[in-house]
Design an enzyme around this catalytic site. Structure first.
Site, mmCIF file in Angstrom:
data_model
loop_
_atom_site.group_PDB
_atom_site.id
_atom_site.type_symbol
_atom_site.label_atom_id
_atom_site.label_comp_id
_atom_site.label_asym_id
_atom_site.label_seq_id
_atom_site.Cartn_x
_atom_site.Cartn_y
_atom_site.Cartn_z
ATOM 1 N N THR A 40 0.140 44.396 -67.771
ATOM 2 C CA THR A 40 -0.794 43.988 -68.833
ATOM 3 C C THR A 40 -1.374 45.193 -69.571
ATOM 4 O OG1 THR A 40 -1.374 41.974 -67.630
ATOM 5 C CG2 THR A 40 -2.958 42.751 -69.253
ATOM 6 N N HIS A 49 -13.960 46.106 -76.891
ATOM 7 C CA HIS A 49 -14.809 45.019 -77.370
ATOM 8 C C HIS A 49 -16.291 45.371 -77.227
ATOM 9 C CE1 HIS A 49 -11.554 42.138 -77.939
ATOM 10 N NE2 HIS A 49 -11.042 42.559 -76.801
ATOM 11 N N GLU A 336 -8.595 39.731 -67.366
ATOM 12 C CA GLU A 336 -8.029 39.510 -68.696
ATOM 13 C C GLU A 336 -9.011 40.072 -69.717
ATOM 14 O OE1 GLU A 336 -7.948 35.383 -69.999
ATOM 15 O OE2 GLU A 336 -9.265 34.815 -68.345
ATOM 16 N N SER A 337 -8.739 39.872 -70.982
ATOM 17 C CA SER A 337 -9.645 40.369 -72.016
ATOM 18 C C SER A 337 -11.079 39.911 -71.734
ATOM 19 C CB SER A 337 -9.207 39.852 -73.389
ATOM 20 O OG SER A 337 -10.065 40.331 -74.392
ATOM 21 N N CYS A 401 10.106 60.575 -86.440
ATOM 22 C CA CYS A 401 9.143 59.595 -86.955
ATOM 23 C C CYS A 401 7.710 59.985 -86.595
ATOM 24 C CB CYS A 401 9.444 58.209 -86.387
ATOM 25 S SG CYS A 401 11.032 57.524 -86.873
#
Length: 478
Positions: A40, A49, A336-337, A401
């Protein structure tokens, strides 16, 4: 016999290892993949956040806000990219304003600073490419963006330098209680430890349920993403969210710390814990919903798509602490988030639990800082010329690149917990992450990996395991 074994070298496991390495303790991280940051932690939105989304009073909210507060100083100490760019939650309709107000109120209750609601005029002055239908937005100046790979790698490297062992390609198959601890069975032998930290991401329920009668259930929640070229990176300056729904924060549009633009993720519950394949339906959903909040997205500049899995626990809450009926087994599950944002605080919390249980003493020689792979692009012309004079490898461009040099790739391979595969090099240097997606630089990167690791080209993999690239020769050598 170890004092602590951490299962999982993702961002939660690495954060725990780093915080634990402050103390006099024999610790080890066991990881089934060939490197850190392979689950993840490598496939997410890369967002720090602010903390207004998680339920008031939840552990998720507490650790989100704490992790946000820790991130800037941590980025300086451990030398990884971080930018406090702020975020906007867009409200498209006047009738949805109560939902936006509720989000503001929750953020204030959670301790998020500087929140304010912008009207349409303020919003469009801040973000000219915001949708013409936008009515208002919640502005959170404390939100940010980070490089998730380097955050994970930096904490792991720092833990390793401070004495924590890492064992890769080592998959846990069974857990058995023994006197004064646990016996961990793996494909690479049996390990004994006083304490186990279960930081196994989408597999955390599997290990919890091996040792406890009180079962938990984690659903892999797939998120599809589109990544756009750096030519699109300035399309927005803030992270643009939709109002949250049943499955989370919705599709975002955000710049990355490396100058790209990212769209996503979807939220599709699946059963396969390795199901990171993208789908046409998922990517169509990403594009459709991203365009609801941001106009004129240059979709012709998409250079790749990918998917990641979030470890969604049924109660939608972080599960952190000693399991009631399994002494010495510490859960770090359901991350998780906002797990990436919360990771430094999660590590702090788990290490504090272990410190109290084992009466750990702090080291006097803890090394709190770490230098990342040198990026010559950050040097002045004079400094760069001096570097190339001293180390000519820094004058040899391998990835055109991203303008990554041979010297950077050599550093990535030879540093603590160094890269062993193409993806390992990519996560540490960005060689292969640009517009051509490794089309030109892979052969040269493989040559450098083989040379620096003293192995055959036949042994070089894309991402460990069976992902070998060269399988044979098509012409006998002369």
């Amino acid at each position: 016999m170890y004092d602590v074994i951490i299962i999982g070298a993702g961002v939660s496991g690495a954060a725990t290892a780093r915080e634990l390495s402050r103390y006099k303790v024999k610790a080890c991280v066991i990881e089934k993949e060939e490197d850190v940051c392979c689950g993840t932690s490598k496939a997410n939105s890369a967002i720090v956040h602010a903390g207004y989304d998680a339920a008031e009073g939840s552990l998720m909210a507490k650790l989100n806000v704490r992790g946000n507060q820790m991130m800037e100083q941590l980025s300086k100490d451990l030398d990884f990219p971080f930018k406090k760019n702020g975020s906007l939650v867009v409200c498209l309709h006047e009738e949805d304003m109560p939902k936006l107000q509720a989000l503001y109120d929750r953020g204030v209750a959670n301790g998020v600073k500087e929140l304010r609601i912008l009207n349409c005029k303020e919003l469009k002055e801040m973000e000219p490419n915001i949708s013409d239908q936008a009515y208002a937005a919640l502005y959170a100046p404390t939100a940010g963006i980070v490089c998730p790979f380097n955050l994970n790698i930096a904490m792991a490297e720092n833990a390793n330098v401070n004495g924590v062992e890492f064992k890769f390609d080592t998959e846990v198959t069974d857990l058995k209680p023994i006197d004064e601890g646990w016996e961990i069975h793996t494909n690479n032998g049996v390990f004994q430890t006083r304490y186990v930290v279960n930081a196994a991401g989408v597999y955390a329920d599997k290990f919890h349920n091996m040792v406890s009668e009180k079962k938990i259930h984690i659903t892999p929640r797939r998120g599809d993403y589109c990544l756009l070229d750096k030519s699109a990176g300035s399309h927005v300056s803030k992270t643009i969210f939709a109002l949250p729904g049943k499955y989370g924060k919705g599709i975002l549009v955000a710049p990355t710390v490396h100058g790209n633009l990212i769209l996503g993720p979807t939220a599709i519950d699946i059963e396969d814990k390795e199901g990171t394949n993208t789908t046409r339906e998922g990517l169509d959903q990403v594009i459709e919903r991203a365009e609801m909040n941001v106009k004129n997205i240059p979709l012709r500049q998409v250079i790749t798509s990918f998917a990641g899995l979030r470890a969604h626990e049924d109660g939608h809450e972080f599960l952190i602490g000693e399991v009631e009926d399994a002494k010495g087994f510490i859960d770090c599950a359901g991350i998780e988030s906002p797990g990436l944002t919360s990771a430094p605080a999660i590590g702090e919390m788990v290490a504090q639990i272990l410190k109290e249980k084992m009466n750990l003493e702090e080291k006097e020689d803890f090394i709190a800082t770490r230098k990342g792979v040198l990026d010559p692009n950050t040097l002045s012309k004079e400094e760069r010329m001096e570097l190339i004079k001293e180390k000519p490898e820094y004058g040899n461009i391998i990835c055109r690149c991203e303008m990554v040099t041979e010297g950077e790739i050599m550093d990535a391979i030879n540093r603590p917990l160094g890269a062993k595969s193409l993806d390992g090099v990519k996560r540490r240097t960005r060689a292969g992450m640009g517009r051509c997606q490794a089309g030109f630089c892979s052969p040269r990167t493989m040559e450098i990996l083989a040379r620096e690791r003293h192995v055959s080209m036949f042994e070089i993999t894309k991402s460990g395991g069976d992902s070998k690239i060269v399988t044979g020769t098509n012409k006998d050598s002369l």
